[in-house]
Design an enzyme around this catalytic site. Structure first.
Site, PDB file in Angstrom:
ATOM      1  N   TYR A  51      25.933  43.395  -6.335  1.00 31.61           N
ATOM      2  CA  TYR A  51      25.659  44.822  -6.190  1.00 31.61           C
ATOM      3  C   TYR A  51      25.012  45.077  -4.833  1.00 31.61           C
ATOM      4  O   TYR A  51      23.994  44.465  -4.500  1.00 31.61           O
ATOM      5  CB  TYR A  51      24.734  45.276  -7.311  1.00 31.61           C
ATOM      6  CG  TYR A  51      24.544  46.772  -7.391  1.00 31.61           C
ATOM      7  CD1 TYR A  51      25.625  47.618  -7.625  1.00 31.61           C
ATOM      8  CD2 TYR A  51      23.288  47.347  -7.239  1.00 31.61           C
ATOM      9  CE1 TYR A  51      25.456  48.989  -7.704  1.00 31.61           C
ATOM     10  CE2 TYR A  51      23.103  48.717  -7.320  1.00 31.61           C
ATOM     11  CZ  TYR A  51      24.196  49.535  -7.545  1.00 31.61           C
ATOM     12  OH  TYR A  51      24.023  50.884  -7.623  1.00 31.61           O
ATOM     13  N   CYS A  60      10.128  87.040  39.344  1.00 34.04           N
ATOM     14  CA  CYS A  60       9.510  87.421  38.080  1.00 34.04           C
ATOM     15  C   CYS A  60       7.999  87.225  38.147  1.00 34.04           C
ATOM     16  O   CYS A  60       7.455  86.845  39.183  1.00 34.04           O
ATOM     17  CB  CYS A  60      10.099  86.608  36.925  1.00 34.04           C
ATOM     18  SG  CYS A  60       9.617  84.875  36.943  1.00 34.04           S
ATOM     19  N   CYS A  96      13.314  86.558  33.321  1.00 32.23           N
ATOM     20  CA  CYS A  96      12.697  85.283  33.719  1.00 32.23           C
ATOM     21  C   CYS A  96      13.674  84.137  33.485  1.00 32.23           C
ATOM     22  O   CYS A  96      14.382  84.101  32.480  1.00 32.23           O
ATOM     23  CB  CYS A  96      11.410  85.061  32.923  1.00 32.23           C
ATOM     24  SG  CYS A  96      10.559  83.499  33.297  1.00 32.23           S
ATOM     25  N   CYS A 154       7.644  84.349  31.176  1.00 28.78           N
ATOM     26  CA  CYS A 154       6.749  85.505  31.303  1.00 28.78           C
ATOM     27  C   CYS A 154       7.362  86.772  30.718  1.00 28.78           C
ATOM     28  O   CYS A 154       6.772  87.853  30.789  1.00 28.78           O
ATOM     29  CB  CYS A 154       6.405  85.737  32.772  1.00 28.78           C
ATOM     30  SG  CYS A 154       7.850  86.206  33.785  1.00 28.78           S
TER      31      CYS A 154
END
Length: 711
Positions: free
Chosen positions: A327, A666, A691, A699
């Site tokens: 098994y 930015c 941004c 930001c």
């Protein structure tokens, strides 16, 4: 005779047990007999809020192919011998029985299946006497010993499985419904038909992949320098490695300062005479492998045969059903003393490839290594009989099982190691040599390597002039992406899943497109990495293994309350999940807006932080974004990482459409990017600036292009 299920036959025979002669009736079940789910009022996704699933009623019931099994158990004049049974069959047969004996696996899962059988049988016959047989192998001695030492079932073991199933159901269903419904709505064009599942094992598995990827992404390569000494001999070139003395006894083999290394190199060139200061020889052994459990089997097949864990287990189960191997689902790496290993070895003497080795091993007698793990249910994976009829991957997997079994029953490889140290101008250099004396298990086991490295004879005090003294340079490399073998190892060490479910969890995160496999290694998909970062940004380590480990250590109600609290907080901070995914799903050249708004946000402070520009996810099987490395060369240090630590191979680099000197900047002080509204509406086709940062440091700058002010 036939039972009500075509897969579960009924066997009757006379047998002496419990101090009496009885008629035994034995049948089987096909795994778990009962399934756990919510009551019908909560099963439909729109039937309740996801948070209600933490307190909704759950029940265990029988469905599908298990219903015919339910009717039988065991009919006996005095006692019943039952191993793994089936529903309707159980109910029918148990009516005439006085004793029920459970013969399921000896682990927790087997105990739980046993109690499912007990619940079916006691519902029909409440007063039936119940016993439990304990065994770890299907041999005559083991079965007879179990019959002589019957005990009562262990309800605590079964209850532990029920608790785990209930927690997995509640947690998985609640988070799956929450994130699927929300993200399908938020990213309608990309995720409309995508199931975004959550599982307490599935998510940490994804977490391992993401963690390694991020470790590579953050890696900063450094140049290093070292001195190499070579000596040409009749046996070949001998390479001596630099070994500098450092503080606390730690040796340095390279320097990160070119000037310092150049100075030392020049000193060595000016005084190049080498003196042998030490010659040490000692016995060296290479250990034979431990008996094979499921986790090691999956890792070994994945690493050596390049067969995936899921496919490997499918093949192993087929070989088991054909009677060729034992098994294959076992946590045991030690053979019980009662097993007749010599007989199993003798079966393999028929082979033309390993028959001679098996014969010598049988004559000498097996001496297997013994590991420390046992599930008290199944022995390690081993061959049952010899066959030469297999083809393809079935033959390769069978051969691996046989060779591993013979190797672990053999002896360690033996050798002699010699370490030589020399000094040049006060600098220490060393070389190691190896002579293999006896290959032993290596004769049969090609999956390990141990090669001779011959050295000429050196004596202490001997002096010579090296052939060359050179300065070499290189750079540090990040760790590699995870292979399937690496991933299974991490899951096993951190208690994520079981030997029977590792492959299943890996397949799930692949099917959900949370990860992809490139050149045999895992890379996180945009959806997968976004989910992990989203929950991490909330302060939850849901992708870490600790939460899953806690499920095994704490009681049910405590865990339900803990996860319910996490769920409520996650729901309240769901925009963080949206924002995290938008970093990876947004196509900057073709942005889409949140379906709950008609336009991009204005540049008012109250709207700039809503984060409603999202992206299309790469949720296909092939990831083309340069966010993901395609091969090993994409993540090598110096070619891809600059000295500021910014990765060149993992991030999209975008340039502004403005000319230099006329750039929109930015709030971060960096150049903003120019985008166009694609969504139908009054602003369709209108351009705007935002941004360029995608992470939490953005930001949230926004400016309509036609409203920009010129100097």
């Amino acid at each position: 005779r036939e039972g009500l299920s075509k897969y579960n036959k009924i066997f009757e025979f006379d047998f002496g047990i419990l101090n009496s002669q009885c008629k035994m009736i034995m049948t089987s079940v096909s795994g778990h007999l009962l399934s756990m789910d919510f009551s019908s009022d909560f099963q439909k996704w729109n039937s309740c809020l996801p948070v209600e699933l933490f307190e909704a009623q759950v029940r265990k019931f029988c469905t599908g192919t298990n219903i015919p099994i339910k009717l039988v158990v065991t009919a006996a004049s005095k006692s019943t011998f039952l191993g793994g049974l089936g529903l309707k069959t159980l109910e029918r047969e148990v009516r005439n029985c006085s004793v029920l004996i459970i013969w399921t696996d000896g682990d927790r899962e087997g105990e739980n299946i046993g109690y499912e059988i007990i619940s079916v049988c006691t519902a029909v016959k409440p007063g039936i006497d119940i016993y439990r047989a304990r065994f770890s192998e299907i041999t005559y001695r083991s079965i007879m010993r179990a019959c002589e030492n019957l005990m009562r079932p262990d309800s605590l073991q079964s209850d532990a499985v029920d608790v785990r199933q209930e927690l997995d159901l509640r947690i998985g269903a609640a988070f799956t419904r929450f994130q699927t419904l929300r993200l399908q709505r938020t990213f309608a064009a990309q995720l409309r038909d995508q199931l975004i599942s959550y599982g307490s094992c599935q998510f940490p598995t994804l977490g391992f992949v993401v963690s390694r990827f991020k470790e590579i992404d953050a890696f900063i390569s450094e140049d290093f320098y070292k001195i190499k000494v070579t000596l040409d001999t009749e046996d070949g070139v001998i390479d001596f490695n630099w070994k500098r003395h450092a503080l606390c006894g730690v040796f340095i083999v390279r320097l990160f300062h070119r000037g310092a290394c150049e100075v030392i190199h020049q000193i060595c060139l000016e005084s190049p005479l080498a003196t042998v200061t030490s010659v040490n020889s000692k016995p060296k052994s290479k250990w034979r492998p431990l008996p094979l459990d499921t986790v090691e089997f999956e890792k070994l097949v994945s690493r050596k045969l390049k067969i995936g864990a899921k496919e490997a287990m499918k093949i192993a189960e087929k070989l088991y059903n054909q009677g060729f191997i034992s098994y294959p689902r076992t946590e045991t790496n030690q053979f019980p003393s009662s097993m007749n290993l010599k007989r199993l070895i003798e079966h393999q003497t028929e082979s033309n490839e390993w028959g001679d080795f098996a014969k010598r091993l049988a004559d000498r007698g097996p001496t297997p290594r013994s590991g420390k793990k046992t599930d008290n249910a199944h022995p390690p994976i081993h061959p049952i009989k010899y066959t030469d009829t297999l083809q393809g991957n079935e033959q390769r997997v069978y051969e691996l099982v046989v060779r591993h079994f013979l190797a672990c029953c053999s002896q360690d490889a033996e050798g002699s190691e010699t370490i030589v140290e020399i000094t040049i101008a006060g600098e220490l250099f060393t070389v190691q040599g190896l002579i293999i004396i006896a290959k032993n298990y290596l004769e049969i086991y090609p999956y390990d390597r141990w090669a001779d490295k011959a050295l000429p004879t050196f004596t202490e005090g001997q002096q010579f002039h090296p052939t060359s003294i050179s300065m070499a340079e290189g750079h540090t490399d990040p760790p590699p992406l995870l292979t399937e073998s690496n991933l299974i190892d991490l899951m096993d060490k951190n208690g994520i899943g079981t030997d029977a479910t590792h492959a299943e969890h890996i397949e799930t995160i692949k099917a959900r497109k949370y990860v992809a496999v490139q050149n045999g290694r895992f890379v996180p998909g945009e959806l997968g990495i976004g989910l992990v970062e989203g929950y991490d940004s909330m302060g939850f380590e849901m992708s870490k293994p600790k939460l899953r480990a806690d499920l095994e250590a704490e009681v049910l109600q405590e865990q339900i309350l803990k996860y319910k609290e996490v769920f409520i907080r996650a729901s309240a901070e769901a925009t963080k999940l949206d924002n995290a995914l938008s970093r990876y799903l947004v196509d900057e050249s073709n942005p889409i807006t949140d379906s709950r708004r008609d336009d991009p946000p204005s540049n008012t402070p109250s709207q700039r932080s809503t984060g409603n520009v999202f992206a299309r996810p790469a949720v296909g099987n092939n990831y083309t974004s340069n966010r993901y490395p395609r091969n090993r060369s994409d993540i090598r240090g110096s070619n891809n990482v600059n000295r500021n630590g910014n990765s060149k191979s993992f991030h999209n680099h975008r340039s502004s459409n403005d000319q230099a000197g006329n750039e929109i900047v930015c709030n971060c002080g960096e150049g903003a990017i120019l985008l166009t509204v694609k969504k139908e509406g009054p602003n369709s086709g209108r351009q705007f600036y935002k941004c360029s940062k995608r992470d939490s440091s953005s930001c949230n700058f926004f400016l309509w292009a036609d409203e920009r002010q010129h100097d």
